[in-house]
Design an enzyme around this catalytic site. Structure first.
Site: not given
Length: 375
Positions: A144, A265, A278
């Site tokens: 991420h 995200d 995401d």
């Protein structure tokens, strides 16, 4: 002493390589009048904002504590009411109270869905492809972090390599993973994304048209799992897996009011439509087939990710309808992409590593009326 008495013209008296000990020795050579002179100089430069006052000598007086009226100590009793139904809720909170037979996924949960994964696990770590990258929460946060900070535009491979190497070191992963991580990033950014419009790639999205880690809060009505089950049952239809609405009804989160919180995200704008991405770094297996469309459909259903992206879509829909007077869901909302980054392989087709959906407006609208006060 350093702040009040050290001057630029004294730098030649100080050894900067041993600054602390050198300054200490330097100040030991100063006399009281030197310190006083420096303080007076500061007062003169302060234009009246600093005053220098000598500390008075001890006059032999003794401080007397004034007598206080003695009061009896009494334990106060709390008679108020605490509203335990008010809280900050989230997707994770909703599924954390699920029935015991359901597994609770982590951001990068290890899915033991095939026994042969365990049989091949010893040989898996001998490989250095992206499917063999270490699994776990730290890996999820690492990936991420990477996608939050890389430049999607083509031609920035050197900066991507440098970023990946720095992040590998920061998270404690070996340097050998740089090449497979960079290769995975190339594949993800070149993956054709489309639902009912022309294909687009993330590499074509300029920085000005994307928002990373978009945080949201929206006010929340008290809600019961059975209410959600009814909404998904009525409006979901063939768009949802068989039995998904019943799965939601079996959740056991308590009634609550307050706010729903979450992070998207990635939100990006392309062709006048807004999309949600995401990143999923879940380890589903060490073979590409473990990330096929059929396998991802099962993961999305079993882990309640479908509920997650409906909540996320509602959050973005609510934001846009309040910020853009001309906003219309059917014209301006493009859809949702869940990208399982370990399994993306554009050469084998877009079905590997990507789940996509365009939630129907009727369901989003019904969720809005049920969840958000004064929707």
């Amino acid at each position: 002493a350093y702040l009040f008495h050290y001057h630029i013209d004294q730098e030649h008296l100080v050894d900067k390589k041993n600054l602390v000990s050198s300054l200490k020795n330097f100040f030991l050579t100063l006399k009281e009048e030197d310190f006083l002179k420096d303080l007076k100089q500061l007062v003169a430069q302060s234009q009246g904002t600093i005053e220098l006052v000598p500390v008075p000598f001890d006059n032999g007086g003794q401080y007397s504590i004034p007598e206080r009226k003695k009061e009896e100590v009494v334990l106060k009793q709390f008679n108020g009411e605490i509203d335990h139904t008010w809280k900050i809720s989230s997707y994770s909170y909703l599924i954390s109270q699920q029935t015991f037979e359901e597994a609770i996924p982590d951001r990068d949960a290890y899915q033991d869905i095939h026994r042969h994964h365990l049989e091949n696990e010893s040989g898996m770590y001998e490989k250095t492809d992206i499917l063999s990258f270490p699994k776990g929460t730290k890996a999820g946060i690492f990936f991420h972090d990477i996608f939050e900070h890389i430049d999607f535009a083509p031609g920035n491979f050197e900066s991507t390599e440098s970023l990946v190497m720095n992040k590998l070191k920061a998270y404690g992963f070996e340097d050998k993973w740089q090449e497979p991580v960079c290769s995975m990033i190339k594949k993800v950014l070149s993956l054709p994304l489309h639902i009912d419009a022309m294909p687009i790639t993330l590499s074509s999205i300029p920085a000005k048209d994307r928002i990373n880690e978009m945080e949201f809060h929206f006010p929340l009505n008290p809600i019961h799992p059975r209410q959600l089950e009814k909404i998904f049952s009525i409006y979901g239809g063939i768009n949802l897996p068989v039995g998904f609405s019943e799965k939601i009804g079996r959740l056991t989160f308590p009634l609550s009011k307050g706010y729903m919180k979450g992070f998207l995200d990635l939100v990006f704008l392309a062709g006048d439509r807004y999309y949600i991405v995401d990143w999923k770094s879940n380890f589903l297996g060490n073979q590409l087939q473990d990330y096929s469309k059929a396998k991802l459909n099962g993961i999305m259903n079993n882990n309640y990710y479908i509920l997650q992206y409906y909540l996320y879509s509602l959050a973005l829909h609510q934001h846009l309808r309040l910020r853009r007077p001309d906003y219309r869901y059917d014209a301006d909302f493009g859809g949702v992409f869940y990208i399982f980054i370990r399994g993306v392989e554009p050469d084998q087709g877009p079905e590997f590593g990507m789940y996509k959906d365009l939630p129907i407006f009727e369901l989003i609208h019904s969720l809005g009326k049920a969840l958000i006060p004064n929707y």
